[in-house]
Design a protein around this motif. Structure first.
Motif, PDB file in Angstrom:
ATOM      1  N   PHE A  96       1.215   6.726   1.973  1.00 61.68           N
ATOM      2  CA  PHE A  96       1.232   8.170   2.099  1.00 61.68           C
ATOM      3  C   PHE A  96       0.275   8.854   1.140  1.00 61.68           C
ATOM      4  O   PHE A  96       0.051  10.039   1.226  1.00 61.68           O
ATOM      5  CB  PHE A  96       2.649   8.689   1.864  1.00 61.68           C
ATOM      6  N   VAL A  97      -0.286   8.092   0.202  1.00 60.60           N
ATOM      7  CA  VAL A  97      -1.151   8.727  -0.782  1.00 60.60           C
ATOM      8  C   VAL A  97      -2.554   8.914  -0.204  1.00 60.60           C
ATOM      9  O   VAL A  97      -3.151   7.972   0.312  1.00 60.60           O
ATOM     10  CB  VAL A  97      -1.248   7.880  -2.062  1.00 60.60           C
ATOM     11  N   GLY A 116       0.849  -1.177   0.000  1.00 61.95           N
ATOM     12  CA  GLY A 116       0.000   0.000   0.000  1.00 61.95           C
ATOM     13  C   GLY A 116       0.885   1.226   0.000  1.00 61.95           C
ATOM     14  O   GLY A 116       1.897   1.276   0.688  1.00 61.95           O
ATOM     15  N   ALA A 117       0.524   2.206  -0.826  1.00 59.25           N
ATOM     16  CA  ALA A 117       1.259   3.455  -0.804  1.00 59.25           C
ATOM     17  C   ALA A 117       0.684   4.270   0.332  1.00 59.25           C
ATOM     18  O   ALA A 117      -0.187   5.099   0.150  1.00 59.25           O
ATOM     19  CB  ALA A 117       1.121   4.190  -2.118  1.00 59.25           C
ATOM     20  N   ASP A 140      -6.848  10.774  -4.170  1.00 62.73           N
ATOM     21  CA  ASP A 140      -6.035  11.261  -5.279  1.00 62.73           C
ATOM     22  C   ASP A 140      -6.418  10.706  -6.637  1.00 62.73           C
ATOM     23  O   ASP A 140      -6.732  11.433  -7.560  1.00 62.73           O
ATOM     24  CB  ASP A 140      -4.563  10.957  -5.024  1.00 62.73           C
ATOM     25  N   LEU A 141      -6.387   9.381  -6.744  1.00 59.81           N
ATOM     26  CA  LEU A 141      -6.640   8.790  -8.044  1.00 59.81           C
ATOM     27  C   LEU A 141      -8.084   8.998  -8.465  1.00 59.81           C
ATOM     28  O   LEU A 141      -8.365   9.247  -9.626  1.00 59.81           O
ATOM     29  CB  LEU A 141      -6.324   7.291  -8.009  1.00 59.81           C
TER      30      LEU A 141
END
Lengths: 167, 167
Positions: free
Chosen positions: B150-151, B147-148, B155-156
């Motif tokens: 920090f995103v 999992g990213a 966002d997406l």
DNA sequence: TAAAATAGTACCTATATCGAACTATTTCAA
DNA sequence: TTGAAATAGTTCGATATAGGTACTATTTTA
């Protein structure tokens, strides 16, 4: 060594110029105008703009008063899209191929078949890409935050303070 | 194009091997043993190990039963240190020089004097470096989170769902 | 004393990047 | 209708970087 190419850099400043121009009411800017604004060679800037156009990030009008303009609002233009338009997919190692890498990797990396860290490298690649994808042209112009906002507060402390006795 | 060099990749797997060896009770491993384990050419692996040694990340013993060993626990060996031992300072663009870049930049980048995004690029560079510095050799072996973290969750979605009517 | 290993460095080759150039097409204006 | 100015697509050469090799010296052990 983990750097963008010059062409990507030039693409970013060119887009910055287009964004400024749009805000100032200019419908388009020619390759010549952009190259001169940044003291860059014209043929190179032309190539960069052509690639951005082909990737759909900017529009163009031909002819005597032609030029380029942003296709999207700066708030919607993500850095990863710019970089990948110029350089192709972001990948920190050959084992991070996005498209069905199995046989391609065998050809390009000798250690993949027995590599103990391929999985982790791929996840690192995703995280780096997500970071670059997080910001937009508008962010770039407004100024990125300099704090590494994504690092958990405890991270550095943990590794520093861990002095577990090793018997 | 934002990738690590092969030598850095080889350095990481070599360190992984040393960590495994240490856990298995082997006091050191020779360049030959490491190269053979990963199907890599010996002279290349020797060079990589020499650089890691000179950077202080690994220790060595010479002579017939010589070899290399980790100087630190895998939990303390950060990825940025490994990469920088092989490639030099992490920088995504020439304008990210750490050491008194002023005159060096003038030589290497034509746009820096009038660049609208140098500040942001430098901050992006810091964030990428922080990300790479966040993980250790132990993390790499245990498996990075995919999992990213920090995103931001939105966002997406934002960029996908934006179908604003353009009149 | 020979073998096996590291230490330092210099070297060559292949690939990728930088930058320029060529041809074709489009648009506008004299 | 013709010329100038611009983009579109592509190709090409020079240079820099990375990938990989080789050579010499030193150290350690049997």
């Amino acid at each position: 060594m983990l750097n963008f190419t010059r062409k990507s850099d030039y693409a970013l400043v060119a887009l910055a110029k287009l964004a400024e121009g749009a805000k100032a009411g200019q419908p388009s800017l020619s390759a010549r105008e952009i190259a001169e604004a940044y003291n860059l060679p014209l043929p190179l800037m032309m190539n960069v703009l052509k690639r951005l156009h082909r990737a759909g990030l900017i529009g163009s009008t031909r002819g005597v008063h032609g030029g380029y303009f942003l296709n999207e609002e700066p708030e919607h233009l993500r850095l990863a899209a710019v970089i990948e338009a110029i350089e192709g997919p972001l990948q920190v190692a050959v084992c991070c191929q996005s498209s069905s890498g199995a046989e391609a990797e065998q050809r390009t990396c000798r250690v993949t078949p027995v590599c103990p860290i391929t999985g982790s490298i791929r996840r690192l690649n995703l995280q780096i890409r997500d970071l670059v994808n997080r910001y937009t042209l508008a962010d770039l112009l407004a100024g990125l935050p300099d704090g590494a906002g994504f690092v958990a507060e405890t991270d550095l402390v943990v590794s520093q303070s861990r002095t577990r006795a090793t018997p």
